[in-house]
Structure formats: C-alpha cells, structure tokens
Design a protein around this motif. Sequence first.
Motif, PDB file in Angstrom:
ATOM      1  N   ILE A 154       0.849  -1.191   0.000  1.00 57.28           N
ATOM      2  CA  ILE A 154       0.000   0.000   0.000  1.00 57.28           C
ATOM      3  C   ILE A 154       0.889   1.248   0.000  1.00 57.28           C
ATOM      4  O   ILE A 154       1.763   1.385   0.855  1.00 57.28           O
ATOM      5  CB  ILE A 154      -0.915  -0.001   1.241  1.00 57.28           C
ATOM      6  N   ILE A 158      -4.355   4.818   2.862  1.00 58.30           N
ATOM      7  CA  ILE A 158      -5.119   3.684   3.367  1.00 58.30           C
ATOM      8  C   ILE A 158      -6.207   4.199   4.293  1.00 58.30           C
ATOM      9  O   ILE A 158      -6.068   5.268   4.899  1.00 58.30           O
ATOM     10  CB  ILE A 158      -4.183   2.691   4.117  1.00 58.30           C
ATOM     11  N   GLU A 162     -10.327  -0.282   4.935  1.00 57.28           N
ATOM     12  CA  GLU A 162      -9.484  -1.136   4.092  1.00 57.28           C
ATOM     13  C   GLU A 162      -8.604  -2.043   4.946  1.00 57.28           C
ATOM     14  O   GLU A 162      -8.442  -3.232   4.644  1.00 57.28           O
ATOM     15  CB  GLU A 162      -8.621  -0.268   3.171  1.00 57.28           C
ATOM     16  N   LEU A 163      -8.046  -1.496   6.016  1.00 58.70           N
ATOM     17  CA  LEU A 163      -7.237  -2.321   6.910  1.00 58.70           C
ATOM     18  C   LEU A 163      -8.077  -3.426   7.546  1.00 58.70           C
ATOM     19  O   LEU A 163      -7.626  -4.571   7.673  1.00 58.70           O
ATOM     20  CB  LEU A 163      -6.590  -1.450   7.988  1.00 58.70           C
ATOM     21  N   TYR A 166      -8.539  -6.146   4.868  1.00 60.76           N
ATOM     22  CA  TYR A 166      -7.327  -6.932   4.619  1.00 60.76           C
ATOM     23  C   TYR A 166      -7.026  -7.879   5.779  1.00 60.76           C
ATOM     24  O   TYR A 166      -6.771  -9.074   5.587  1.00 60.76           O
ATOM     25  CB  TYR A 166      -6.133  -6.004   4.400  1.00 60.76           C
ATOM     26  N   PRO A 173      -0.848  -6.568   5.242  1.00 59.71           N
ATOM     27  CA  PRO A 173      -0.593  -5.249   4.652  1.00 59.71           C
ATOM     28  C   PRO A 173       0.832  -4.766   4.937  1.00 59.71           C
ATOM     29  O   PRO A 173       1.321  -4.862   6.065  1.00 59.71           O
ATOM     30  CB  PRO A 173      -1.612  -4.334   5.351  1.00 59.71           C
ATOM     31  N   ILE A 175       2.583  -1.191   4.509  1.00 61.34           N
ATOM     32  CA  ILE A 175       2.292   0.210   4.196  1.00 61.34           C
ATOM     33  C   ILE A 175       3.605   0.941   3.958  1.00 61.34           C
ATOM     34  O   ILE A 175       4.420   1.100   4.868  1.00 61.34           O
ATOM     35  CB  ILE A 175       1.502   0.888   5.327  1.00 61.34           C
TER      36      ILE A 175
END
Length: 242
Positions: A154, A158, A162-163, A166, A173, A175
């Motif tokens: 990512i 974000i 979304e987190l 996932y 993830p 980031i």
Amino acid sequence: MSHPIYFVSLGPGDAELITLKSLHALQQADIIYCPSTVREPDKILSRAATLLHKLDIKGDIHLFSLPMSKDRTKAIKVYRQLFEKMRLEQKAGKRLAVAVEGDAGIYASVHYVLDLLEENGIPVEQLPGIPSFIAAEAAAKLHLISQKERLVIIPGNITSDELDMYLSHHHVPVIMKLSQCADIVQDYMESHPQYSYHYFENISTAEEYHSSHQAELKRRVFPYFSLMIIFNEQIRKDNSSK
C-alpha cells in the motif's frame, strides 16, 4: 556500438545487498544518473549517489533533482529533460546507467524515463533489487507470508475500513511511505491493539530503527523512509492448527 541503458536497482540502503549483476553494470558505466532532493538551499541529498561512493564506482555521477510534491508536473519535466540527455549520450556511444534505491519497478517514478526510451527504440534493461520491505522482514526475522496469506503493498494512502478488510481476510498489509498516513495508522493501532505492528525506518542504513511496541509507535513521528507490516496473529494461529 549501441549499448543498452541499465536501470539499476540498488536495494534498500546497504551496499552489500546490491546484486552482482547490478554491480557489474555500474562498474562498466561511463555515466550514472542518480535522483536527488534539495532539502535546503545549499544541501542536496542523494542516497543513491552515497551508495555508489561506498561501492567505489568510478563512472561520472550525474544528479537530477526531483521536486518533493504530489503534483508530478515538475517531476515529469525533469524526466523528459533526463531522457533527452540520455538519448544523446547513448547515441554518442556512452555506456549509461540510472541508479535508484530499492527496486526500479516498485514505486519508482523514474520508470517513466525507461518507458520513454523504449518508445523511442532505445534498448534498456531493468535490473532487480531488494525492496525495503523484504530487507525489513529479514532484519526483524519475520515470517512475512504464511500458508494462505496474501501480501498487499500500500503506497501511503489507506483507510481504516481497508485495513479491516485486509486483516480479516488473510492479507498481510505492508504500508509504504508511512508518513503520508501516520494519523490513520496510529488511530487504527489505538482501536485495534490485537494486531501485531512492525514498524521500520531507514532500513539497511546506519539510522535503521525497528519497533513493535505500540505505545511507542503511537507517539512516534514517521519520516519519509518508513514502513509498517501488520499481522493478524489470531488468523495465523488458527491456520497453523488446521
């Protein structure tokens, strides 16, 4: 003779992590172009050029300055100027390389120049390198991907939703450019303490820092060269017991 122009991936910051093929390409180059940034009127920084000096590269190092802005108009202008210089130098028989940190194919805007060169029939080669998140998981001895998990990269934008998606669906993830979403990530840590957060900055350099202590990370200022890897350990435990 027309030599291909090499786009050389230097890796995350440690000179010993460059591949042999990339090192050989740099050693053979007459001119090596490196991105730089101007932090102060008289201070130009180039991590790529610093790595080349550590590797004792003898070719001429030419810096091109990139504006630090989300508006890519000025950056595109710099890349077009770089393309014109490289086109003429390559036509004159020079061996050329472009050196970038990490991997030249991962969030590397200089790839725009590679595309321009190819569109104009100029031979290029892209050499792979170790991206920062791979160096990070190795430094922390992490098992980055396990069983059915999927890796999600990512680029600093974000949302909490979304987190949630996932981390509840077997994704890990990563980031990048963490400074661009620091508030969102720190708020998420506060509301979701059950997850494991591994934070890294300046990986593979003398300023390398790694922490998984949430209390410290919630108040830390994230610099540009930082990233975070988040794990749902409960899902991992459930998967390992099946």
